[in-house]
Each structure stands twice: as C-alpha cells, then as structure tokens.
Scaffold this motif. Structure first.
Motif, PDB file in Angstrom:
ATOM      1  N   LYS A 279       4.539   4.369   4.245  1.00  0.00           N
ATOM      2  CA  LYS A 279       3.946   3.523   3.316  1.00  0.00           C
ATOM      3  C   LYS A 279       4.006   2.122   3.954  1.00  0.00           C
ATOM      4  O   LYS A 279       3.087   1.416   3.944  1.00  0.00           O
ATOM      5  CB  LYS A 279       4.825   3.440   2.165  1.00  0.00           C
ATOM      6  N   PHE A 283       0.194   0.641   4.100  1.00  0.00           N
ATOM      7  CA  PHE A 283      -0.558  -0.258   3.314  1.00  0.00           C
ATOM      8  C   PHE A 283       0.284  -1.497   3.230  1.00  0.00           C
ATOM      9  O   PHE A 283       1.603  -1.622   3.686  1.00  0.00           O
ATOM     10  CB  PHE A 283       0.128   0.349   1.598  1.00  0.00           C
ATOM     11  N   VAL A 288       0.149  -0.402  -4.975  1.00  0.00           N
ATOM     12  CA  VAL A 288      -0.725   0.751  -4.572  1.00  0.00           C
ATOM     13  C   VAL A 288      -0.320   1.932  -5.445  1.00  0.00           C
ATOM     14  O   VAL A 288       0.731   2.236  -5.726  1.00  0.00           O
ATOM     15  CB  VAL A 288      -0.442   1.210  -3.161  1.00  0.00           C
ATOM     16  N   GLU A 293      -0.637   6.482  -2.567  1.00  0.00           N
ATOM     17  CA  GLU A 293       0.341   6.908  -1.401  1.00  0.00           C
ATOM     18  C   GLU A 293       0.715   8.329  -0.980  1.00  0.00           C
ATOM     19  O   GLU A 293       0.815   8.602  -0.042  1.00  0.00           O
ATOM     20  CB  GLU A 293       1.595   6.121  -1.889  1.00  0.00           C
ATOM     21  N   GLU A 373      -6.356   1.312   0.229  1.00  0.00           N
ATOM     22  CA  GLU A 373      -5.829   0.588  -0.460  1.00  0.00           C
ATOM     23  C   GLU A 373      -6.622  -0.444  -1.188  1.00  0.00           C
ATOM     24  O   GLU A 373      -6.606  -0.660  -2.351  1.00  0.00           O
ATOM     25  CB  GLU A 373      -4.896  -0.328   0.502  1.00  0.00           C
ATOM     26  N   HIS A 374      -7.836  -0.704  -0.510  1.00  0.00           N
ATOM     27  CA  HIS A 374      -8.821  -1.664  -1.223  1.00  0.00           C
ATOM     28  C   HIS A 374     -10.336  -0.820  -0.889  1.00  0.00           C
ATOM     29  O   HIS A 374     -11.245  -1.360  -0.345  1.00  0.00           O
ATOM     30  CB  HIS A 374      -8.800  -3.074  -0.676  1.00  0.00           C
TER      31      HIS A 374
END
Length: 411
Positions: A279, A283, A288, A293, A373-374
C-alpha cells in the motif's frame, strides 16, 4: 508497485529493522528478507500476527469474491517473442456506432472512430488487469489490446531466462511488444500506452524499431514511468539506508529466487505485513477503496519471487532517454502521481522536458498506481489523447469522466 518495487520493499524492510523494539517494523524486515529464510524476525512477526489473522483472512476472501476488478476479458490470443516465449494478449473490439450506449456516444461523439488500436503495456509485478478502469471506459469505443509481459500474468516464463540463463533486459521487452503488435495489430494506426515498466517497454520498442513508430504509431501515453537514472531513486528513505540496501539487494534477490518455494510460503504467512508495504508504495491517498487495494495486492503477490529477482537488474541498466525523440512529432501524454515513491514525478517531468509539445499531467494525491487510485483522471486524459490522435471524433466530450482542473495539475 512496479519496476523498482523489489528494491522499495527490501529498502523499507531493512531500514525499519534497524529500529529495535518495534515489532511491526521488524516484521516487515522479516517479511522481505528474513521470513523467507526462516530468520528470527519471522518467528516474532508470525507470532504477533496470530491474533486476528482469521478475521483478516475472511476479510480478504470477502474482498476477493465481491470485487469486480480484473474480471474483464476479451478475445484471447498468443504471440511468440524472438526467443520463443509465449505472450498472452486479449483484444476488445470496437462496437458499431449504433450499438454504443448513450453515455459512450456522449463521451466520444456519434461518428464512427478511425480504425485505431490502443495497446496497453503494464508494469513490473502487475498484469494486464492493472488497466481495469481504463479498459472498462474504452470498451466498445475503440479497439484495444491488453497483454501480459513475459513471466507475468498468463504469459509464459521467459525462455531465454529459463533455458539459456540470460538476464532480462528492457530491450527484450521491446521486442516482446513488437511480437504482440505483429500478432494482434498487423495493420492500421496504433496508440501505445505504458505504465512504469510498460512505459520503458514502449521506449525500447521505439529505440529498436523506429520505422514502426514512424509509420504506424499515432500517439503515446507514458504513465508513472522513467527514461533512466532509476539508480538515484531513494523511495522516500534515508540516503544512507538506500545505499546500503543497493549494495546487498542483488545478492539477496538472487538467493531468494533460488529458494522460490520457501519464499512463497513466507510471503503467504506474512500477507498482512506485505499488504502494508504494498500500500505504501502503490497509493498515496487514505481513502482508496479497500477492494482496489486488495486487487493490487493480488497482482503483486501473484508474481513469483524468482521473476522479481530476474527482472530487478534490468532497471538499473535502463536508459532510453535518446529514444524519446521518436515521439517528438506525435501527440504524447506524460502523466504521474506527485507522491509516487517508485518512479518519482520528476522523472516524468524530465521526459516532458525532452518532449516540449507533450501534455504533462501531475496528479497531486496519487502514488505509483495512479491508474487505479485516480482512474477518472487517467481516463479523461487518455480520451483527450485519442481525440488528438484522431482515434475518436474531435467533438468528443470527456467531462463526465473527471477533470484535471480538480484532480490534477497540467504541467
């Protein structure tokens, strides 16, 4: 967590282990370099993790069974690299304009797109499913190819590595990409998209096969990647600690690769410890989706330790800065997370400096796996790149997929 993730994991482990009395940090060290060798730290870590392990295991199983991530499948195909390695790919064909859902028609316009194929290349310790969100957004709109790099995902182990004991090179990955293109995209214009090691693969293709780039490639997207100087990355750790780790890491990885079965048992036993390391280096944000994840963990955990060991040396040798000139006359997107600890955004800025007409997008609250993540930012900018490349109509509207004015900073 991508091409230098092995170094990042062991770096974090070794530095943390120096802090005596903190069992969690010692446990991470054991997970990365001690547990796999049945060291003392392993016993401490495993004992402390016993409480609540059943609950955590149930939670992981629940996420694995309900998470939709990585479930998209296309028409399968196989290519064979120059050394005989079998490379697995999948094709999502573009749908006729009339069959597109209203949302897709609003996003990309009503006219039929040009016959362009978008080829996605993933990063180290990942597989083609790492592009899940982007694949879902583009599905049916434009023809796409997703492939697994050698020794990753559903592709075969590298023949040159297994039979001839030859080291993996980024140049070899470029030739692998050529084999996939020849099999899956024998004709027509191409858009190349690469994340991390996948971006390096794209650069290696350009260096070795400039005529292909000149004649058929109409746009390129380089996401969270680097053209070289990866030996200077410190992964957010003290410089002294990084230097020490780099001295011992090649030997450590080689030893781990020779004890693959024991290492894999250690990784499974310390999954919770590894999850925290994964993680941290994947990220940046705190919100999140846990299922995302866990999705990333599964991909990284699915990469055998001997594959991790095989690939690691290639990144210290990587330098494809000169190859970037091949992309100078076409639309280019360079995108990175500002908080990427693996391939820092400064590396993307350096690429953009050499391609002054490229669009540089820096996503503030994003780490190395920015496309997970985005995803809305990456989809938004990829859609715009496809418009500029003529793959979709010029009047396309992409506002429904997020705005870089809110989520990212154009360079």
């Amino acid at each position: 967590m991508s091409e230098t993730s092995a170094e990042a994991v062991v770096s974090a482990a070794s530095t943390a282990a120096a802090s005596a009395g903190n069992w969690r940090r010692a446990g991470v060290a054991g997970a990365a370099i001690g547990v796999v060798a049945a060291g003392a730290a392993a016993g401490v870590a495993i004992e402390r993790l016993t409480v609540g392990r059943g609950m955590r295991k149930k939670a992981r199983l629940a996420l694995d069974s309900t998470g939709p991530y990585g479930t998209l499948r296309g028409t399968p195909g196989k290519a064979f690299s120059d050394d005989g390695t079998e490379l697995y790919y999948e094709v999502d064909e573009a749908e006729p304009e009339a069959s597109l859902a209203p949302r897709r028609r609003r996003l990309f316009g009503r006219k039929a797109p040009a016959p362009v194929t978008v080829v996605f290349s993933h990063g180290y310790c990942l597989n083609q499913d790492s592009w899940h969100f982007q694949r879902a957004a583009l599905r049916g709109v434009v023809r796409t190819v997703h492939w697994d790099q050698r020794s990753h995902g559903r592709s075969g182990r590298g023949v040159a590595q297994l039979e001839d004991r030859k080291p993996v090179t980024i140049d070899q990955l470029g030739r692998d990409l050529l084999a996939v293109i020849e099999a899956a995209v024998p004709e027509g214009p191409i858009v190349l998209v690469g994340h991390s090691m996948g971006g390096m693969t794209v650069m290696a293709l350009a260096e070795q096969f400039p005529e292909l780039i000149r004649d058929r490639v109409v746009a390129v997207a380089l996401v969270g990647t680097s053209s070289g100087r990866l030996g200077e990355v410190n992964f957010g750790l003290p410089v002294a600690g990084v230097a020490a780790v780099r001295r011992v890491l090649p030997g450590v990885l080689k030893a781990l690769g020779q004890q693959a079965a024991l290492v894999e048992r250690g990784r499974r036993a310390t999954a919770d410890l590894f999850a925290g390391v994964i993680k941290r280096y994947s990220f940046a944000g705190r919100d999140v989706d846990p299922a995302v994840e866990r999705f990333a963990e599964r991909m990284i955990e699915g990469t055998p330790i001997d594959v991790v060991a095989e690939f690691y040396p290639a990144f210290t040798e990587h330098d494809k800065t000169a190859a970037l000139a091949r992309f100078a006359e076409m639309p280019v997107l360079v995108l990175a997370g500002v908080k990427d600890l693996v391939t820092p955004s400064e590396h993307s800025e350096a690429i953009a400096d050499l391609l002054p007409d490229a669009e540089l997008v820096l996503v503030p609250d994003a780490g190395h796996l920015v496309m997970l993540e985005h995803p809305e930012v990456v989809i938004d900018r990829l859609a715009d790149l496809l418009v500029r490349a003529g793959a979709v109509p010029a009047g396309a509207t992409v506002g429904g997929y997020g705005s870089t004015s809110n989520s990212a900073q154009p360079g």
